[in-house]
Design an enzyme around this catalytic site. Structure first.
Site, short mmCIF file in Angstrom:
data_model
loop_
_atom_site.label_atom_id
_atom_site.label_comp_id
_atom_site.label_asym_id
_atom_site.label_seq_id
_atom_site.Cartn_x
_atom_site.Cartn_y
_atom_site.Cartn_z
N SER A 124 0.68 -1.09 0.05
CA SER A 124 -0.01 -0.04 -0.11
C SER A 124 0.89 1.16 -0.07
CB SER A 124 -1.05 -0.01 1.21
OG SER A 124 -1.48 1.28 1.47
N TYR A 180 -1.82 -0.85 10.59
CA TYR A 180 -1.98 -0.91 9.14
C TYR A 180 -0.68 -0.21 8.42
CZ TYR A 180 -3.62 -0.66 4.26
OH TYR A 180 -3.70 -0.61 2.88
#
Length: 255
Positions: free
Chosen positions: A139, A152
């Site tokens: 990501s 995350y």
């Protein structure tokens, strides 16, 4: 016929990548936790799709991966799309640890299994001339620590660094393995349902960019051009400024 194993193919990006590889003539093995979703995909091309239920957090996941590879008759591309992420400004420890279990422990378990497979194939003289290929979905969140989603963003940075290390290790051991680190921005998947996110991208369009990057064997692919520009400017922001920026928003972040 090229052969790909896709882990996390029951929904979202993994499912769309599986569909697009099928459309380009690949033989694919798909894995995930929801068997009914895997079987639904298999019905679209039963002669070119194999399935296996795999949960990357289970200790037997590498053995199940090998079972799927054997059923496929080999693997040219290993594609890991399993991941979870939540915005967690309250720092609920269960959320943080569950994220780490999937995105660090599960990620490590599966990428090392794929690495070992390609290493063994090369030792046996069975690796094709173009070598093996390990690709993962990380990501753009790995670029900076996001206050709304600490685990995350940290686990995505771990993934970026781990792939860097595996690439160096492969070179040290003279292994013919290529790596692709795919870094999408916000994608309209189930993990983002109920939130409001800027520059939201359709999964099928993201998958199209991903498959193109895979076939070109790009080392790092930030998707798409808008996010490449965003990441460029993010990297220029000093830490003293970044910590004052309220980066974050709703409940969840993308895979």
């Amino acid at each position: 016929m090229k052969k790909a194993i896709i882990i996390g193919a029951t929904s979202g990006i993994g499912l769309e990548v599986a569909r697009q590889l099928l459309g380009r003539g690949w033989h694919i093995g798909v894995a995930g936790r929801r068997e009914e979703a895997l079987q639904a995909l298999r019905t679209t091309a039963p002669d070119r799709v194999e399935t296996e239920r795999i949960d990357v957090t289970d200790n037997d996941a590498p053995e199940r991966l090998q079972t799927l590879i054997d059923r496929m008759g080999g693997m040219d591309l290993f594609f890991l799309s399993s991941g979870i992420g939540y915005q967690n400004p309250e720092l609920d420890p269960d959320i943080e640890l569950r994220t780490a279990r999937t995105n660090v422990e599960g990620f490590t378990r599966m990428t090392t299994a794929a690495f070992a497979y390609f290493k063994e194939r090369q030792a046996e003289g069975l690796l094709p001339p173009e070598g093996g290929h390990i690709a993962v979905i990380s990501s753009i969140a790995g670029t900076k620590g996001l206050g709304a989603a600490p685990a995350y963003s940290a686990t995505k940075r771990f993934q970026n660094t781990y792939i860097d290390a595996l690439e160096q290790l492969a070179r040290m051991q003279h292994l013919h393995i290529r790596f692709t680190d795919i870094r999408p921005g916000f994608v309209a998947t189930d993990l983002l349902r109920g939130g409001h996110y800027p520059m939201l991208m359709r999964p099928d369009r993201v998958a199209h960019h991903i498959v193109n990057a895979l076939e070109r064997r790009k080392r790092v692919a930030v998707i798409d051009a808008r996010y490449r520009l965003l990441v460029f400017f993010w990297r220029l922001i000093p830490r003293a400024v970044w910590k004052r920026m309220p980066v974050g928003g709703e409940r969840k972040v993308k895979n």
